[in-house]
Design an enzyme around this catalytic site. Structure first.
Site, PDB file in Angstrom:
ATOM      1  N   GLY A   1       0.838  -1.208   0.000  1.00 23.19           N
ATOM      2  CA  GLY A   1       0.000   0.000   0.000  1.00 23.19           C
ATOM      3  C   GLY A   1       0.861   1.240   0.000  1.00 23.19           C
ATOM      4  O   GLY A   1       2.081   1.185   0.185  1.00 23.19           O
TER       5      GLY A   1
ATOM      6  N   GLY B   1       2.686   3.695   1.422  1.00 20.41           N
ATOM      7  CA  GLY B   1       3.220   3.951   2.764  1.00 20.41           C
ATOM      8  C   GLY B   1       3.811   5.342   2.902  1.00 20.41           C
ATOM      9  O   GLY B   1       4.100   5.802   3.992  1.00 20.41           O
TER      10      GLY B   1
ATOM     11  N   ASP C   1       8.998   5.879   7.601  1.00 23.95           N
ATOM     12  CA  ASP C   1       8.702   7.228   8.086  1.00 23.95           C
ATOM     13  C   ASP C   1       7.776   8.004   7.146  1.00 23.95           C
ATOM     14  O   ASP C   1       7.430   9.151   7.419  1.00 23.95           O
ATOM     15  CB  ASP C   1      10.004   8.015   8.307  1.00 23.95           C
ATOM     16  CG  ASP C   1      10.822   8.165   7.031  1.00 23.95           C
ATOM     17  OD1 ASP C   1      10.370   7.690   5.953  1.00 23.95           O
ATOM     18  OD2 ASP C   1      11.918   8.758   7.092  1.00 23.95           O
ATOM     19  N   GLY C   2       7.429   7.395   6.025  1.00 18.84           N
ATOM     20  CA  GLY C   2       6.524   8.065   5.089  1.00 18.84           C
ATOM     21  C   GLY C   2       7.187   9.153   4.262  1.00 18.84           C
ATOM     22  O   GLY C   2       6.521   9.864   3.514  1.00 18.84           O
TER      23      GLY C   2
ATOM     24  N   ARG D   1       3.686  13.082  -8.559  1.00 20.05           N
ATOM     25  CA  ARG D   1       3.750  12.124  -9.667  1.00 20.05           C
ATOM     26  C   ARG D   1       2.398  12.041 -10.354  1.00 20.05           C
ATOM     27  O   ARG D   1       1.354  12.088  -9.716  1.00 20.05           O
ATOM     28  CB  ARG D   1       4.147  10.767  -9.085  1.00 20.05           C
ATOM     29  CG  ARG D   1       4.100   9.646 -10.067  1.00 20.05           C
ATOM     30  CD  ARG D   1       4.883   8.478  -9.552  1.00 20.05           C
ATOM     31  NE  ARG D   1       4.142   7.701  -8.561  1.00 20.05           N
ATOM     32  CZ  ARG D   1       4.619   6.567  -8.030  1.00 20.05           C
ATOM     33  NH1 ARG D   1       5.802   6.117  -8.354  1.00 20.05           N
ATOM     34  NH2 ARG D   1       3.900   5.904  -7.147  1.00 20.05           N
TER      35      ARG D   1
ATOM     36  N   ARG E   1      -1.859  -1.544  -9.909  1.00 21.11           N
ATOM     37  CA  ARG E   1      -0.685  -2.399 -10.109  1.00 21.11           C
ATOM     38  C   ARG E   1      -1.128  -3.856 -10.172  1.00 21.11           C
ATOM     39  O   ARG E   1      -2.254  -4.169  -9.749  1.00 21.11           O
ATOM     40  CB  ARG E   1       0.261  -2.244  -8.906  1.00 21.11           C
ATOM     41  CG  ARG E   1       0.623  -0.813  -8.604  1.00 21.11           C
ATOM     42  CD  ARG E   1       0.720  -0.589  -7.085  1.00 21.11           C
ATOM     43  NE  ARG E   1       0.831   0.855  -6.800  1.00 21.11           N
ATOM     44  CZ  ARG E   1       1.969   1.508  -6.704  1.00 21.11           C
ATOM     45  NH1 ARG E   1       3.093   0.860  -6.826  1.00 21.11           N
ATOM     46  NH2 ARG E   1       1.987   2.812  -6.479  1.00 21.11           N
TER      47      ARG E   1
ATOM     48  N   ASP F   1       4.279  -5.139  -7.327  1.00 19.42           N
ATOM     49  CA  ASP F   1       3.658  -3.885  -6.879  1.00 19.42           C
ATOM     50  C   ASP F   1       4.221  -2.693  -7.653  1.00 19.42           C
ATOM     51  O   ASP F   1       3.684  -1.594  -7.564  1.00 19.42           O
ATOM     52  CB  ASP F   1       3.852  -3.674  -5.368  1.00 19.42           C
ATOM     53  CG  ASP F   1       5.310  -3.780  -4.943  1.00 19.42           C
ATOM     54  OD1 ASP F   1       5.919  -4.829  -5.211  1.00 19.42           O
ATOM     55  OD2 ASP F   1       5.843  -2.816  -4.387  1.00 19.42           O
TER      56      ASP F   1
HETATM   57  P1  AMP Z   1       8.997   0.850  -3.186  1.00 21.92           P
HETATM   58  O1  AMP Z   1      10.242   0.066  -2.929  1.00 21.92           O
HETATM   59  O2  AMP Z   1       9.220   2.332  -3.235  1.00 21.92           O
HETATM   60  O3  AMP Z   1       8.225   0.355  -4.357  1.00 21.92           O
HETATM   61  O4  AMP Z   1       8.083   0.624  -1.911  1.00 21.92           O
HETATM   62  C1  AMP Z   1       7.657  -0.632  -1.439  1.00 21.92           C
HETATM   63  C2  AMP Z   1       6.695  -0.436  -0.298  1.00 21.92           C
HETATM   64  O5  AMP Z   1       7.331   0.197   0.807  1.00 21.92           O
HETATM   65  C3  AMP Z   1       5.475   0.420  -0.619  1.00 21.92           C
HETATM   66  O6  AMP Z   1       4.383  -0.077   0.094  1.00 21.92           O
HETATM   67  C4  AMP Z   1       5.900   1.780  -0.120  1.00 21.92           C
HETATM   68  O7  AMP Z   1       4.804   2.602   0.171  1.00 21.92           O
HETATM   69  C5  AMP Z   1       6.657   1.410   1.144  1.00 21.92           C
HETATM   70  N1  AMP Z   1       7.631   2.432   1.511  1.00 21.92           N
HETATM   71  C6  AMP Z   1       8.764   2.746   0.839  1.00 21.92           C
HETATM   72  N2  AMP Z   1       9.432   3.723   1.482  1.00 21.92           N
HETATM   73  C7  AMP Z   1       8.711   4.052   2.568  1.00 21.92           C
HETATM   74  C8  AMP Z   1       8.861   5.006   3.636  1.00 21.92           C
HETATM   75  N3  AMP Z   1       9.921   5.818   3.699  1.00 21.92           N
HETATM   76  N4  AMP Z   1       7.889   5.049   4.563  1.00 21.92           N
HETATM   77  C9  AMP Z   1       6.828   4.245   4.512  1.00 21.92           C
HETATM   78  N5  AMP Z   1       6.630   3.324   3.562  1.00 21.92           N
HETATM   79  C10 AMP Z   1       7.550   3.222   2.589  1.00 21.92           C
HETATM   80 MG    MG Z   2       6.601   0.669  -5.253  1.00 24.03          MG
END
Ligand code: AMP
Ligand code: MG
Length: 482
Positions: free
Chosen positions: A96, A98, A131-132, A182, A189, A254
């Site tokens: 989801g 995040g 940390d979002g 974005r 997905r 994803d």
């Molecule tokens: P990604 O590797 O960017 O495709 O992210 C994989 C998952 O990790 C997704 O659910 C993102 O929303 C979550 N995510 C990546 N970075 C962060 C972050 N700094 N804080 C919270 N969730 C994250």
């Molecule tokens: Mg991703």
């Protein structure tokens, strides 16, 4: 997180939101508002894209606030989307958004509906341990590379804005924070289908299917034709990547879009010297997502989509065989798309299977000589390709066969000019640009954006951007966006 800030009433910025995802049932998303940041300042706004989206009033003094998530524009219905996915082959039942928030959608001047999403905008119910937030480096990399991909002609998400947050995010060390805005044809997905399928929630899966069909493939009314349509777009996309030397780096399910756009630029990179096993991502230890593996992995990802779609069939058990047979048609789909793309790179318009040999012979020579991928192909037009080969005899022999073959072509030069860019966003340039931005100098970021906006043009001011990295400039690994 749930502070429901009032909308600023006196903004001149007008985003003509027309939100559809927010009308889907509970369970598809969580309503969230972006978490405000300390001191937002605008790095870039993509005015031509804003125009195409129907956005007005870019002279608004509140742009940094809006694109940092500190102020909500009128008509936004912010939410975080739920999805799951296979990460490096391992199923994760809940991912989801995040660190992303969908502000809403607009229908552009071209009639296409697009999502406008903030990335790095704070925690959501799907943040898990994160940390979002995002730091400046990945935000600027995604901005530059996604816009370059668009200019190169590759289906991709776009970058509408980038903002510094004025806060630090802690990674291995404290780094400046940023938010990327974005734009995507949607953020559906493979993993969005997987989450409901894995939970056995057929009702939600059907709702998602109907939504995806209406939004992306209105002619595909049953799961098999829908699957085929997604496969076609993904086959074309991956062949396009390969033809430009692009390595996505994290082709998890994803990060695999239903619309067929390149999405989630993490540790992505363009190859300098050609080698099919090239990997840059620091987290890809076994080369699962190497340059050449992308053609196999996309089939694997489509098999996961097929598996998720099974439960929509009246008799899922009986559908396994035809779905499997359908997936088995994909390698040939990719091979054909690959042949068309690479044939164009050597000036051949309607390739026959025998032409594949000419292409692979060249690639083999390039691999042996560690030839620069982009400069070799562009050099075929400019007469400089030979310089790329340590022992040019093989290349000279190849050239004879090639010249004989293209003598039968009508406009090989034209084809080659359109298929072989002068400029690609080279990794060492991206890293330099990020280092400058971290030090407070955004000039390289703006320069790269304007140069990569015309990647097929040979502009004297951009001669330095054609150069591959010197040995001490080679970037060994790119790091994940987190
Ligand atoms: P990604 O590797 O960017 O495709 O992210 C994989 C998952 O990790 C997704 O659910 C993102 O929303 C979550 N995510 C990546 N970075 C962060 C972050 N700094 N804080 C919270 N969730 C994250
Ligand atoms: Mg991703």
């Amino acid at each position: 997180m749930q502070d429901h800030r009032p909308y600023i009433g006196d903004m001149t910025l007008q985003i003509p939101f027309d939100n559809s995802y927010a009308t889907l049932p509970d369970g598809f998303f969580a309503r969230v508002t972006p978490e405000p940041v300390k001191a937002p300042s605008l790095i870039a706004i993509n005015a031509p894209l804003a125009h195409d989206l129907g956005i007005d009033g870019l002279d608004d003094p509140n742009l940094a606030d809006v694109f940092a998530g500190n102020a909500l524009p009128e008509g936004a219905s912010p939410l975080a989307q739920l999805y799951a996915g296979h990460q490096f082959g391992q199923y994760n039942p809940q991912l989801g958004d995040g660190r992303a928030v969908l502000l809403g959608e607009t229908v552009g001047t071209d009639g296409i509906r697009r999502d406008i999403q903030l990335k790095g905008s704070g925690r959501t119910p799907y943040s898990r341990m994160g940390d979002g937030r995002a730091w400046l480096g990945p935000v600027l990399r995604e901005y530059v590379v996604s816009e370059a991909m668009h200019a190169l002609g590759v289906p991709t998400t776009r970058a509408l804005a980038a903002v510094r947050t004025g806060e630090r995010v802690v990674r291995e060390q404290p780094l400046p924070g940023a938010v990327l805005t974005r734009v995507a044809q949607s953020h559906l997905r493979v993993g969005t289908f997987q989450v409901f399928a894995a939970r056995g929630d057929t009702k939600a899966l059907q709702t998602l299917f109907d939504y995806a069909v209406a939004r992306h493939y209105p002619d595909a009314t049953d799961p098999a034709t829908f699957l085929n349509a997604v496969m076609q777009r993904q086959a074309a996309l991956v062949a396009h990547w390969l033809s430009l030397g692009f390595i996505h780096g994290v082709m998890n399910t994803d990060n695999c879009s239903i619309s067929g756009e390149t999405i989630d630029y993490g540790p992505c990179a363009f190859m300098d010297s050609y080698h099919p096993e090239t990997v840059y991502s620091s987290i890809d230890r076994f080369g699962r997502y190497s340059y050449a593996a992308q053609a196999d992995i996309i089939v694997w990802n489509m098999a996961q989509l097929a598996t998720a779609l099974l439960s929509l069939m009246p008799d899922p058990e009986a559908a396994v065989e035809p779905f499997t047979a359908q997936i088995h048609t994909m390698p040939e789909m990719i091979r054909r798309a690959w042949l068309t793309r690479f044939a164009a790179k050597i000036g051949i318009a309607d390739p026959t299977p025998e032409d594949a040999r000419l292409i692979t012979d060249l690639l083999t020579l390039m691999e042996i000589s560690e030839a620069d991928f982009t400069n070799t192909f562009r050099g075929l037009i400019e007469g400089t390709a030979r310089d790329q080969f340590s022992d040019p005899t093989g290349f000279d022999q190849w050239t004879e066969a090639w010249k004989t073959r293209i003598a039968r072509e009508e406009s090989p030069q034209e084809l080659m000019r359109a298929a072989n860019p002068v400029l690609i966003p080279r990794n060492h340039r991206i890293e330099d640009m990020i280092a400058s931005a971290v030090a407070g100098d955004d000039a390289p970021f703006h320069r790269l954006n304007s140069a990569y906006a015309a990647p097929y043009a040979d502009h004297p001011d951009h001669a330095d951007l054609r150069q591959p990295p010197k040995p001490d400039e080679v970037v060994q690994a790119t790091f994940c966006g987190t």
